[in-house]
Design a protein around this motif. Structure first.
Motif, short mmCIF file in Angstrom:
data_model
loop_
_atom_site.label_atom_id
_atom_site.label_comp_id
_atom_site.label_asym_id
_atom_site.label_seq_id
_atom_site.Cartn_x
_atom_site.Cartn_y
_atom_site.Cartn_z
N SER A 1 0.83 -1.21 0.00
CA SER A 1 0.00 0.00 0.00
C SER A 1 0.86 1.26 0.00
O SER A 1 0.52 2.25 -0.67
CB SER A 1 -0.96 0.01 1.19
OG SER A 1 -0.25 -0.02 2.40
N GLU A 2 1.99 1.24 0.71
CA GLU A 2 2.89 2.40 0.69
C GLU A 2 3.47 2.61 -0.70
O GLU A 2 3.55 3.74 -1.19
CB GLU A 2 4.04 2.24 1.70
CG GLU A 2 3.60 2.32 3.14
CD GLU A 2 3.54 0.95 3.79
OE1 GLU A 2 3.03 -0.01 3.15
OE2 GLU A 2 3.96 0.82 4.93
N LEU A 3 3.85 1.52 -1.35
CA LEU A 3 4.38 1.62 -2.71
C LEU A 3 3.32 2.13 -3.67
O LEU A 3 3.59 3.01 -4.50
CB LEU A 3 4.91 0.26 -3.18
CG LEU A 3 6.14 -0.26 -2.44
CD1 LEU A 3 6.43 -1.70 -2.85
CD2 LEU A 3 7.35 0.63 -2.68
N LEU B 1 15.77 10.38 -8.29
CA LEU B 1 17.16 9.97 -8.43
C LEU B 1 17.20 8.54 -7.89
O LEU B 1 16.85 8.30 -6.74
CB LEU B 1 18.07 10.90 -7.61
CG LEU B 1 19.57 10.71 -7.80
CD1 LEU B 1 19.99 11.19 -9.19
CD2 LEU B 1 20.32 11.49 -6.73
N VAL B 2 17.56 7.60 -8.74
CA VAL B 2 17.49 6.18 -8.39
C VAL B 2 18.89 5.58 -8.36
O VAL B 2 19.57 5.52 -9.39
CB VAL B 2 16.63 5.39 -9.41
CG1 VAL B 2 16.48 3.93 -8.96
CG2 VAL B 2 15.28 6.04 -9.62
N VAL C 1 7.56 4.99 -8.11
CA VAL C 1 8.12 3.64 -8.01
C VAL C 1 7.73 2.76 -9.19
O VAL C 1 7.85 1.54 -9.12
CB VAL C 1 7.75 2.96 -6.66
CG1 VAL C 1 8.40 3.69 -5.50
CG2 VAL C 1 6.25 2.86 -6.49
N ASP C 2 7.31 3.37 -10.27
CA ASP C 2 7.04 2.64 -11.51
C ASP C 2 8.33 2.65 -12.34
O ASP C 2 8.74 3.72 -12.81
CB ASP C 2 5.89 3.30 -12.28
CG ASP C 2 5.61 2.64 -13.62
OD1 ASP C 2 6.39 1.75 -14.05
OD2 ASP C 2 4.63 3.03 -14.25
N SER D 1 20.01 -0.87 1.55
CA SER D 1 18.88 -1.19 0.67
C SER D 1 19.33 -1.66 -0.71
O SER D 1 20.52 -1.70 -1.01
CB SER D 1 17.98 0.05 0.53
OG SER D 1 18.74 1.12 0.04
N ILE D 2 18.36 -2.02 -1.53
CA ILE D 2 18.64 -2.41 -2.92
C ILE D 2 18.49 -1.19 -3.82
O ILE D 2 19.23 -1.03 -4.79
CB ILE D 2 17.74 -3.58 -3.35
CG1 ILE D 2 18.11 -4.81 -2.50
CG2 ILE D 2 17.88 -3.87 -4.84
CD1 ILE D 2 17.17 -5.97 -2.64
N ILE D 3 17.55 -0.32 -3.49
CA ILE D 3 17.39 0.95 -4.21
C ILE D 3 17.29 2.07 -3.19
O ILE D 3 16.53 1.98 -2.22
CB ILE D 3 16.13 0.94 -5.10
CG1 ILE D 3 16.40 0.13 -6.37
CG2 ILE D 3 15.69 2.37 -5.46
CD1 ILE D 3 15.27 0.13 -7.37
N VAL D 4 18.06 3.12 -3.41
CA VAL D 4 17.89 4.38 -2.70
C VAL D 4 17.27 5.33 -3.72
O VAL D 4 17.83 5.58 -4.79
CB VAL D 4 19.21 4.96 -2.18
CG1 VAL D 4 19.00 6.35 -1.59
CG2 VAL D 4 19.82 4.04 -1.14
N LEU D 5 16.10 5.82 -3.37
CA LEU D 5 15.32 6.67 -4.26
C LEU D 5 15.17 8.04 -3.61
O LEU D 5 14.78 8.12 -2.45
CB LEU D 5 13.95 6.02 -4.47
CG LEU D 5 12.92 6.73 -5.28
CD1 LEU D 5 13.26 6.64 -6.75
CD2 LEU D 5 11.56 6.09 -5.03
N LEU D 6 15.52 9.09 -4.33
CA LEU D 6 15.27 10.45 -3.85
C LEU D 6 14.16 11.03 -4.71
O LEU D 6 14.30 11.13 -5.93
CB LEU D 6 16.51 11.34 -3.99
CG LEU D 6 17.37 11.48 -2.73
CD1 LEU D 6 18.07 10.20 -2.42
CD2 LEU D 6 18.33 12.61 -2.90
#
Length: 178
Positions: free
Chosen positions: A33-35, A155-156, A42-43, A164-169
């Motif tokens: 649900s957060e995603l 920024l991925v 996050v697509d 983590s596996i992905i740090v997303l800004l």
């Protein structure tokens, strides 16, 4: 583009795998649900043309997706301050100016839907600036910048050194609040 370290080039080429692994781990841990609430952010296929943001003041927040080891599969932090300015030879300079992990470096044109970020992390309050990209490989950040809305960018960073596996800004103009 500045010379990218070979290992970072491999990580950027593995971005689709990082998205798949990170999103699956976060969903399996109950964060679907957060995603979903993050929408295009996050697509993996949400990148729009014209990725370069204008120079200016921004707000950004870090979202960590997927876990390396026995850590949280999803965590979203509060908003911080970021700046984008003109850099040398057609680049843009990105700097996260507040927070305990502050990315700073340069954005290079890559294609019509993304730019490549090469920079490093400044850690904690004791450092006023990050090392230059390549000086301390464990602190290097290689990521892609994509526009995912009218005034919304991400920024991925795939497969960062820690956590983590992905740090997303998520990046939006400062006037958008957050």
């Amino acid at each position: 583009m500045e010379r990218i370290e070979p290992g970072d080039l491999v990580l950027l080429r593995r971005l689709p795998e990082a998205w798949d692994t990170a999103l699956a781990g976060a969903r399996q841990a109950g964060h679907g649900s957060e995603l979903a609430a993050l929408g295009a952010l996050v697509d993996p296929d949400a990148a729009l043309p014209d990725p370069a943001p204008p120079a200016g003041s921004y707000r950004c927040r870090t979202i960590k997706i997927g876990a390396q080891g026995d850590l949280l599969e999803y965590i979203a932090y509060s908003w911080f301050e970021c700046d984008i300015s003109d850099g040398p030879r057609g680049t843009l300079r990105f700097e996260k100016t507040t927070g305990s992990q502050r990315q700073e470096g340069y954005l290079y044109p890559d294609n019509d839907r993304r730019m490549v970020f090469l920079g490093a992390l400044a850690l904690g309050g004791q450092e006023t600036a990050a090392p230059e990209y390549g000086e301390q490989p464990e602190r290097d950040v290689a990521a892609v910048l994509e526009r995912v809305g009218r005034e919304r960018w991400r920024l991925v960073e795939p497969w960062p050194e820690y956590e983590s596996i992905i740090v997303l800004l998520e990046i939006v103009p400062r006037s958008h609040g957050g």
